[in-house]
Design a protein around this motif. Structure first.
Motif, PDB file in Angstrom:
ATOM      1  N   ASP A   1       0.883  -1.188  -0.007  1.00  0.00           N
ATOM      2  CA  ASP A   1       0.075  -0.170  -0.164  1.00  0.00           C
ATOM      3  C   ASP A   1       1.003   1.242   0.049  1.00  0.00           C
ATOM      4  N   ASP A   2       1.882   1.352   0.689  1.00  0.00           N
ATOM      5  CA  ASP A   2       3.053   2.550   0.875  1.00  0.00           C
ATOM      6  C   ASP A   2       3.639   2.585  -0.367  1.00  0.00           C
ATOM      7  N   ILE A   3       3.849   1.556  -1.244  1.00  0.00           N
ATOM      8  CA  ILE A   3       4.424   1.660  -2.348  1.00  0.00           C
ATOM      9  C   ILE A   3       3.410   2.094  -3.545  1.00  0.00           C
ATOM     10  N   ASP A   4       2.472   1.506  -3.472  1.00  0.00           N
ATOM     11  CA  ASP A   4       1.421   2.074  -4.255  1.00  0.00           C
ATOM     12  C   ASP A   4       1.017   3.670  -4.252  1.00  0.00           C
ATOM     13  N   GLU A   5       1.256   4.220  -3.036  1.00  0.00           N
ATOM     14  CA  GLU A   5       0.985   5.533  -2.830  1.00  0.00           C
ATOM     15  C   GLU A   5       2.130   6.206  -3.379  1.00  0.00           C
ATOM     16  N   GLU A   6       3.409   5.812  -3.184  1.00  0.00           N
ATOM     17  CA  GLU A   6       4.431   6.405  -3.880  1.00  0.00           C
ATOM     18  C   GLU A   6       4.519   6.559  -5.288  1.00  0.00           C
ATOM     19  N   LEU A   7       4.067   5.444  -6.061  1.00  0.00           N
ATOM     20  CA  LEU A   7       3.876   5.194  -7.267  1.00  0.00           C
ATOM     21  C   LEU A   7       2.999   6.323  -7.933  1.00  0.00           C
ATOM     22  N   LEU A   8       1.730   6.574  -7.302  1.00  0.00           N
ATOM     23  CA  LEU A   8       0.776   7.700  -7.567  1.00  0.00           C
ATOM     24  C   LEU A   8       1.217   9.118  -7.519  1.00  0.00           C
ATOM     25  N   GLN A   9       2.168   9.251  -6.437  1.00  0.00           N
ATOM     26  CA  GLN A   9       3.004  10.437  -6.141  1.00  0.00           C
ATOM     27  C   GLN A   9       3.749  10.772  -7.358  1.00  0.00           C
ATOM     28  N   LEU A  10       4.515   9.736  -7.937  1.00  0.00           N
ATOM     29  CA  LEU A  10       5.433   9.902  -8.846  1.00  0.00           C
ATOM     30  C   LEU A  10       4.973  10.025 -10.049  1.00  0.00           C
ATOM     31  N   LEU A  11       3.626   9.400 -10.581  1.00  0.00           N
ATOM     32  CA  LEU A  11       3.034   9.212 -11.614  1.00  0.00           C
ATOM     33  C   LEU A  11       2.363  10.995 -11.820  1.00  0.00           C
ATOM     34  N   ALA A  12       1.949  11.376 -10.528  1.00  0.00           N
ATOM     35  CA  ALA A  12       1.533  12.794 -10.657  1.00  0.00           C
ATOM     36  C   ALA A  12       2.433  13.812 -11.108  1.00  0.00           C
ATOM     37  N   ARG A  13       3.815  13.718 -10.310  1.00  0.00           N
ATOM     38  CA  ARG A  13       5.089  14.472 -10.842  1.00  0.00           C
ATOM     39  C   ARG A  13       5.448  14.452 -12.136  1.00  0.00           C
ATOM     40  N   ARG A  14       5.023  13.238 -12.611  1.00  0.00           N
ATOM     41  CA  ARG A  14       5.793  13.011 -14.176  1.00  0.00           C
ATOM     42  C   ARG A  14       4.600  13.615 -15.275  1.00  0.00           C
ATOM     43  N   MET A  15       3.391  13.580 -14.756  1.00  0.00           N
ATOM     44  CA  MET A  15       2.309  14.059 -15.599  1.00  0.00           C
ATOM     45  C   MET A  15       2.619  15.738 -15.403  1.00  0.00           C
ATOM     46  N   GLU A  16       3.160  16.136 -14.360  1.00  0.00           N
ATOM     47  CA  GLU A  16       3.131  17.815 -14.306  1.00  0.00           C
ATOM     48  C   GLU A  16       4.241  17.974 -15.310  1.00  0.00           C
ATOM     49  N   VAL A  17       5.312  17.255 -15.002  1.00  0.00           N
ATOM     50  CA  VAL A  17       6.543  17.408 -16.242  1.00  0.00           C
ATOM     51  C   VAL A  17       5.954  17.308 -17.519  1.00  0.00           C
ATOM     52  N   SER A  18       5.374  16.587 -17.800  1.00  0.00           N
ATOM     53  CA  SER A  18       4.737  16.039 -19.060  1.00  0.00           C
ATOM     54  C   SER A  18       4.053  17.549 -19.407  1.00  0.00           C
ATOM     55  N   ALA A  19       3.180  17.994 -18.711  1.00  0.00           N
ATOM     56  CA  ALA A  19       2.467  19.279 -19.056  1.00  0.00           C
ATOM     57  C   ALA A  19       3.431  20.457 -19.335  1.00  0.00           C
ATOM     58  N   GLN A  20       4.427  20.469 -18.499  1.00  0.00           N
ATOM     59  CA  GLN A  20       5.281  21.720 -18.698  1.00  0.00           C
ATOM     60  C   GLN A  20       6.125  21.650 -20.130  1.00  0.00           C
ATOM     61  N   ILE A  21       6.277  20.274 -20.400  1.00  0.00           N
ATOM     62  CA  ILE A  21       6.935  19.874 -21.970  1.00  0.00           C
ATOM     63  C   ILE A  21       5.646  20.367 -22.862  1.00  0.00           C
TER      64      ILE A  21
END
Length: 350
Positions: free
Chosen positions: A271-291
């Motif tokens: 559960d903790d790892i899944d939460e970290e994955l979601l946080q990382l995905l959100a960060r990745r999508m934000e960088v993608s939006a900047q690109i």
């Protein structure tokens, strides 16, 4: 018939020939299957939907009389496929205990609705196979039509899907689709390993895989003389071969029971790892939006295919070093890439 399969300690086993070919064939097969305690239902095709018109299409009403006699002699409840309202009427007339809706029928909502209308007010278990194509909504829609007709004893049959790539299977399992169906509907899931495999050599590992994924039952085609079968000879086995197959399978508990406490720590970590994955995905999508904003300002296309091919190749290589499945890597990052494309496309449209 008890349809509370999810709480059952052992999976439901439906066995019998692909087609009911003759009185002698179905009676001999049924009598042999009745001696196997795990077999709870006798399956048999009365009408066979065939691609070519000159192929064997079943014996029809004549076979229903033989099917009923097999039931009377062995005590096994019976189940057969129906594709038209007339099939429904005849099957009920000859005391068939349960019905299944075939893959070729499920692809046509008009046909499904006709069957649902024909069964309105009838308290009979209905098993719904997945459509030939990997279309979850078609499968869900078939259930919804029968539910609206008032039927409550519904179960799913996973028989695999047509696939665009060459595989060892007749119909590719795509296990994630039946898993998602049961998550949404919470209906019993029967795995038709015979139609998934298409040949008897794959039955054991495929049945074990289904059991490991907590299937509620198995459908296996059995024929007293499978090599002489008029339909799907390669995927049928003798009752004795079924007995041997069952002896080779490992049946696992669906619920953790006494080991629940031991699993709690690992589950919490996941559960903790899944939460970290979601946080990382959100960060990745934000960088993608900047690109995406940068590409819009500089008039650059969203998709950079050469870079994506190289990125995916690098990810596959790294994943292999980490012991991760190439299929997993491909699916995960293809989905992430597609989500990035969609987000950047929306930015371009503003």
């Amino acid at each position: 018939m008890n349809m509370d399969l999810k709480s059952s300690a052992t999976p439901l086993l439906l066995a019998g020939p692909c087609s009911v070919e003759s009185e002698e064939q179905i009676l001999a097969t049924a009598q042999a299957l009745a001696k196997i305690p795990e077999v709870k239902m006798l399956r048999g095709g009365i009408w066979k939907p065939r691609t070519r018109p000159d192929a064997f299409e079943g014996r029809g009403e004549e076979a229903l009389a033989w099917f009923r006699e097999a039931k009377l002699q062995t005590g096994l409840p019976t189940i057969t496929e129906v594709a038209t309202p007339n099939h429904v009427e005849l099957a009920l007339k000859y005391d068939v205990d349960a019905l299944w809706i075939g893959a070729r029928t499920v692809v046509n909502p008009f046909s499904v609705q006709q069957l649902a209308d024909a069964l309105k007010g009838v308290d009979v278990p209905v098993f719904i196979k997945n459509p030939v194509s990997p279309d979850l909504n078609l499968w869900l829609g078939a259930f919804e039509r029968f539910q609206k007709a008032g039927l409550t004893q519904l179960a799913a049959i996973h028989r695999g899907f047509a696939y665009y790539k060459e595989t060892p299977y007749r119909n590719f399992p795509m296990w994630e689709i039946p898993i998602e169906l049961t998550r949404r509907l919470n209906v019993p899931m029967i795995t038709d390993v015979s139609h998934i495999c298409g040949n008897r050599e794959l039955l054991l590992p495929t049945a074990q895989k289904a059991l490991d994924l907590a299937t509620d039952g198995l459908m296996i085609e059995c024929h007293i003389s499978p090599d002489e079968a008029l339909t799907d000879a390669r995927q049928q086995i003798t009752p004795e071969a079924l007995r041997q197959l069952l002896a080779s399978l490992v049946f696992r508990a669906k619920q953790s029971g006494s080991v629940e406490h031991d699993l709690a720590g690992w589950r919490s970590e996941i559960d903790d790892i899944d939460e970290e994955l979601l946080q990382l995905l959100a960060r990745r999508m934000e960088v993608s939006a900047q690109i995406g904003e940068y590409k819009k300002r500089n008039n650059v296309t969203v998709v950079q295919m050469d870079r994506w091919k190289q990125v995916l190749a690098d990810l596959m290589a790294t994943g292999e070093e980490l012991g991760l499945s190439p299929i997993l890597i491909n699916k995960v990052f293809e989905a992430i890439h597609q989500a990035s494309i969609e987000r950047q496309s929306r930015i371009m449209e503003k």
